[in-house]
Motif scaffolding. Structure first.
Motif, mmCIF file in Angstrom:
data_model
loop_
_atom_site.group_PDB
_atom_site.id
_atom_site.type_symbol
_atom_site.label_atom_id
_atom_site.label_comp_id
_atom_site.label_asym_id
_atom_site.label_seq_id
_atom_site.Cartn_x
_atom_site.Cartn_y
_atom_site.Cartn_z
ATOM 1 N N PRO A 56 0.822 -1.214 0.000
ATOM 2 C CA PRO A 56 0.000 0.000 0.000
ATOM 3 C C PRO A 56 0.850 1.256 0.000
ATOM 4 N N SER A 57 0.274 2.336 -0.504
ATOM 5 C CA SER A 57 0.928 3.649 -0.501
ATOM 6 C C SER A 57 -0.166 4.698 -0.533
ATOM 7 N N SER A 58 0.228 5.957 -0.604
ATOM 8 C CA SER A 58 -0.770 7.021 -0.677
ATOM 9 C C SER A 58 -1.598 6.920 -1.953
ATOM 10 N N ARG A 59 -1.029 6.350 -3.007
ATOM 11 C CA ARG A 59 -1.790 6.163 -4.248
ATOM 12 C C ARG A 59 -2.569 4.850 -4.237
ATOM 13 N N ASP A 68 -5.530 1.602 -7.123
ATOM 14 C CA ASP A 68 -5.665 3.053 -6.923
ATOM 15 C C ASP A 68 -7.075 3.589 -7.119
ATOM 16 N N ASP A 69 -8.033 2.728 -7.411
ATOM 17 C CA ASP A 69 -9.362 3.225 -7.756
ATOM 18 C C ASP A 69 -10.432 2.284 -7.205
ATOM 19 N N PRO A 70 -11.231 2.728 -6.214
ATOM 20 C CA PRO A 70 -12.255 1.848 -5.651
ATOM 21 C C PRO A 70 -13.382 1.507 -6.623
#
Length: 350
Positions: A115-118, A159-161
């Motif tokens: 995981p990361s901020s992106r 990066d995109d729910p």
């Protein structure tokens, strides 16, 4: 495969009981057709359909299916049309509901192993305790209770729910990593709740009319309205878990319900209560881009319910997704069954 074996065994007894959904609310009808009654039959590429049939027929365990698979393997591909006409009979199976054909595809998401901020949205494996009960936590409960955290159940983070939500609808996909490599994931289980359409919910709320709704429209609306969009996604209580699939070549399609790669524009997702997995199915899809072709029933889907309901596999990537998202058309589908099985479904005086 266990369900498939039960279905085929029941059909072999001659009653066709496996085709009746639980509860028996709908009256099922069976109509034998001739190949001449299949619109566009003579113009199709039966060789391509035979190739798709061979992908999964080896997994059918009943004697008549095994015999047909052996014959198919020995068949001159150029004579494929004659093979289907000689050993199968077309049966129209109806449950009173109108036919509806949609499309699906293998999406590609951007993600990472950590995981990361992106990359903040995890792609989960199925927790072992959820396999022991028929209905586990809802989507909302699963994602807000913390029950999934700190257990090492993450395959990757994306990066995109919204794309992750649609990955769950499709049931399989690829996650492109920052170094250019990718992870392929396939269906690994579900929480046991019935699928609810968020497109239908947008219509119910008066945001769109039914003819305006598509996957692309839904994605744009959720991104423009992040808080309301998150709530909309939670409207669907069903949640799909994944498993990493590393043995499938990049050139092959994703795994379907028969654990074999599906084929672009030759594989159908069907309701196995009515259509046995592995069976050839003649598709007559109407709409803006009519489709007349022999498909193979090689997949299932949580939203695919009914005798005349199917999903067409369009392939992998964004272009396939665009085409699949446009499809919502009427028509009919006709199952090709081995001759004795087809006659077993018909009234005694047929």
């Amino acid at each position: 495969m266990r369900g498939l074996r039960r279905a085929l065994c029941a059909l072999a007894l001659g009653a066709g009981a496996y085709l009746f959904p639980q509860g028996g609310q709908a009256e099922i009808s069976y109509t034998m057709l001739s190949f001449a009654q299949l619109e566009g039959w003579a113009d199709d590429d039966h060789e391509a359909a035979l190739g798709a049939f061979l992908q999964t027929c080896r997994d059918l365990n009943d004697p008549d299916w095994r015999a047909l698979c052996a014959l198919a393997n020995e068949q001159d591909p150029k004579a494929a049309r004659g093979f289907f006409q000689l050993f199968f009979r077309p049966v129209l199976i109806e449950d009173g509901a109108p036919a509806l054909f949609t499309g699906y595809f293998e999406p590609e998401l951007s993600g990472a192993r950590r995981p990361s901020s992106r990359y903040r949205y995890p792609v989960y494996r199925q927790p072992p305790e959820s396999r022991k009960i028929s209905q586990w936590l809802t989507r909302r409960e699963l994602l807000t209770s913390g029950v999934m955290e700190g257990r090492g159940l993450e395959i990757a983070w994306v990066d995109d729910p919204v794309e992750l939500f649609f990955l769950q609808i499709q049931g399989s996909g690829r996650i492109r990593l920052p170094d250019g490599s990718s992870i392929r994931v396939g269906y690994g289980g579900a929480n046991g709740h019935e699928y609810r359409s968020i497109g239908t919910e947008l219509v119910r709320r008066g945001i769109y009319n039914i003819h305006q709704v598509s996957a692309a429209v839904i994605k744009r609306w959720v991104r423009r309205n992040p808080l309301a969009g998150e709530d909309l996604l939670m409207h669907n209580p069903s949640y799909v878990f994944f498993r990493e699939v590393s043995r499938i070549p990049a050139s092959a399609g994703p795994l379907g319900a028969m654990n074999r790669s599906v084929t672009t524009l030759r594989s159908l997702a069907v309701d196995p209560r009515f259509t046995p997995l592995g069976a050839p199915v003649w598709l007559e899809k109407d709409g803006a881009k009519p489709m007349r072709r022999l498909m193979i029933a090689q997949d299932t889907g949580s939203a695919i319910k009914g005798a005349q309901r199917a999903d067409v596999f369009f392939g992998s990537g964004d272009e396939a997704g665009i085409e699949a998202g446009k499809l919502r058309d009427p028509g009919r589908m006709v199952v090709l069954l081995p001759i004795q099985r087809a006659y077993a479904l018909l009234p005694g005086d047929y």
